[in-house]
Structures are given as structure tokens and as C-alpha cells.
Design a protein around this motif. Sequence first.
Motif, PDB file in Angstrom:
ATOM      1  N   ARG A  58       0.833  -1.199   0.000  1.00 40.94           N
ATOM      2  CA  ARG A  58       0.000   0.000   0.000  1.00 40.94           C
ATOM      3  C   ARG A  58       0.869   1.251   0.000  1.00 40.94           C
ATOM      4  O   ARG A  58       0.581   2.232  -0.672  1.00 40.94           O
ATOM      5  CB  ARG A  58      -0.943  -0.008   1.208  1.00 40.94           C
ATOM      6  CG  ARG A  58      -1.776   1.224   1.335  1.00 40.94           C
ATOM      7  CD  ARG A  58      -2.757   1.336   0.185  1.00 40.94           C
ATOM      8  NE  ARG A  58      -3.450   2.612   0.283  1.00 40.94           N
ATOM      9  CZ  ARG A  58      -4.015   3.210  -0.727  1.00 40.94           C
ATOM     10  NH1 ARG A  58      -4.006   2.655  -1.911  1.00 40.94           N
ATOM     11  NH2 ARG A  58      -4.607   4.344  -0.560  1.00 40.94           N
ATOM     12  N   GLN A  61       2.139   1.935  -3.418  1.00 35.32           N
ATOM     13  CA  GLN A  61       1.098   2.567  -4.235  1.00 35.32           C
ATOM     14  C   GLN A  61       0.989   4.055  -3.921  1.00 35.32           C
ATOM     15  O   GLN A  61       0.834   4.883  -4.823  1.00 35.32           O
ATOM     16  CB  GLN A  61      -0.255   1.900  -3.995  1.00 35.32           C
ATOM     17  CG  GLN A  61      -0.377   0.523  -4.585  1.00 35.32           C
ATOM     18  CD  GLN A  61      -1.712  -0.120  -4.242  1.00 35.32           C
ATOM     19  OE1 GLN A  61      -2.560   0.462  -3.570  1.00 35.32           O
ATOM     20  NE2 GLN A  61      -1.909  -1.340  -4.711  1.00 35.32           N
ATOM     21  N   LYS A  64       3.933   5.889  -5.543  1.00 40.30           N
ATOM     22  CA  LYS A  64       3.727   6.030  -6.989  1.00 40.30           C
ATOM     23  C   LYS A  64       2.712   7.123  -7.296  1.00 40.30           C
ATOM     24  O   LYS A  64       2.891   7.912  -8.224  1.00 40.30           O
ATOM     25  CB  LYS A  64       3.253   4.705  -7.585  1.00 40.30           C
ATOM     26  CG  LYS A  64       4.318   3.648  -7.675  1.00 40.30           C
ATOM     27  CD  LYS A  64       3.734   2.370  -8.262  1.00 40.30           C
ATOM     28  CE  LYS A  64       4.746   1.271  -8.386  1.00 40.30           C
ATOM     29  NZ  LYS A  64       4.151   0.037  -8.937  1.00 40.30           N
ATOM     30  N   ARG A  65       1.635   7.170  -6.511  1.00 41.14           N
ATOM     31  CA  ARG A  65       0.601   8.185  -6.723  1.00 41.14           C
ATOM     32  C   ARG A  65       1.169   9.586  -6.536  1.00 41.14           C
ATOM     33  O   ARG A  65       0.959  10.484  -7.356  1.00 41.14           O
ATOM     34  CB  ARG A  65      -0.568   7.960  -5.761  1.00 41.14           C
ATOM     35  CG  ARG A  65      -1.692   8.979  -5.895  1.00 41.14           C
ATOM     36  CD  ARG A  65      -2.802   8.757  -4.866  1.00 41.14           C
ATOM     37  NE  ARG A  65      -2.318   8.642  -3.498  1.00 41.14           N
ATOM     38  CZ  ARG A  65      -1.975   9.669  -2.725  1.00 41.14           C
ATOM     39  NH1 ARG A  65      -2.040  10.894  -3.184  1.00 41.14           N
ATOM     40  NH2 ARG A  65      -1.552   9.465  -1.499  1.00 41.14           N
TER      41      ARG A  65
END
Length: 132
Positions: A58, A61, A64-65
Motif C-alpha cells: 500500500r 502505491q 507512486k501516486r
Amino acid sequence: QGSIALEDFIQQYGAPYHLRSDNSKMQTGHLFTSICRRYNISQSWIEPHHQQQNPAERRIQDIKRVVNQILDRTGAPEELWFLCTEYTVYLLNRTSLSALNKKTAIEVMTGETPDRHLKSTTVRVFRTSILL
């Protein structure tokens, strides 16, 4: 390479108590397992295709966002993605989290408090630059 990275981490920060990972050949291999045994590091593995079992997935992620948001909003070229990723991880590691009792990841890992000025600046930069 994973066993070398683990050895480097242990030399720099000390041995963790536990490692949770996927069932990759590198992390279940003889060399990696022998390092864990030598330093008494317990291991657990997540089930294949169940990334939600590993909180690090998580966090990856989220990184990356944020990287994509920074690159999009600044108009920076894609070639700078690695530099932007380093910048993002640097900031996130120094931002306090309620899940860590208002401590930063750096504080939890090393026991040292990052510069208080940096911590407040980080939150301000993070909120205005990324979360608008």
C-alpha cells in the motif's frame, strides 16, 4: 542482490525483528534465509496475489501516486521519475503518522528524531504541493 541489501541494512540500522515478504525465489532462497537465521529474524510470507496482506504494498502505491502527481503538476520530464521518487520517500519518511503515535518512520527505525523544522516544513510542502 536482496541478500546484499539485507546485509547492508543490518549493518547500517541493525537487524529487524521480523520480515514479511512475498514468496519470491530471492526471499525464500538459501542465502537470504541463512542471513535471517544468523540474525534471528523471523519471517512470514503473504499469499500469492494477496498484496493487501503486506502493508508495504500500500505504501508503494502511495509513493507512486505522489510521484505521478508531482510530475504531472510541475510538468517535469519523465526522465526525472527516480529523483522524484527519492524526494517523495525522503519526505514521507520524515512526516509524522498517527499510526506510529505521531512519530516519523525515521524515528521508529533509528530512534532519532528528524529536525523539528524539517518535520513542520515537510507537512506544509506535502499538503500544498500534493494534496490540493
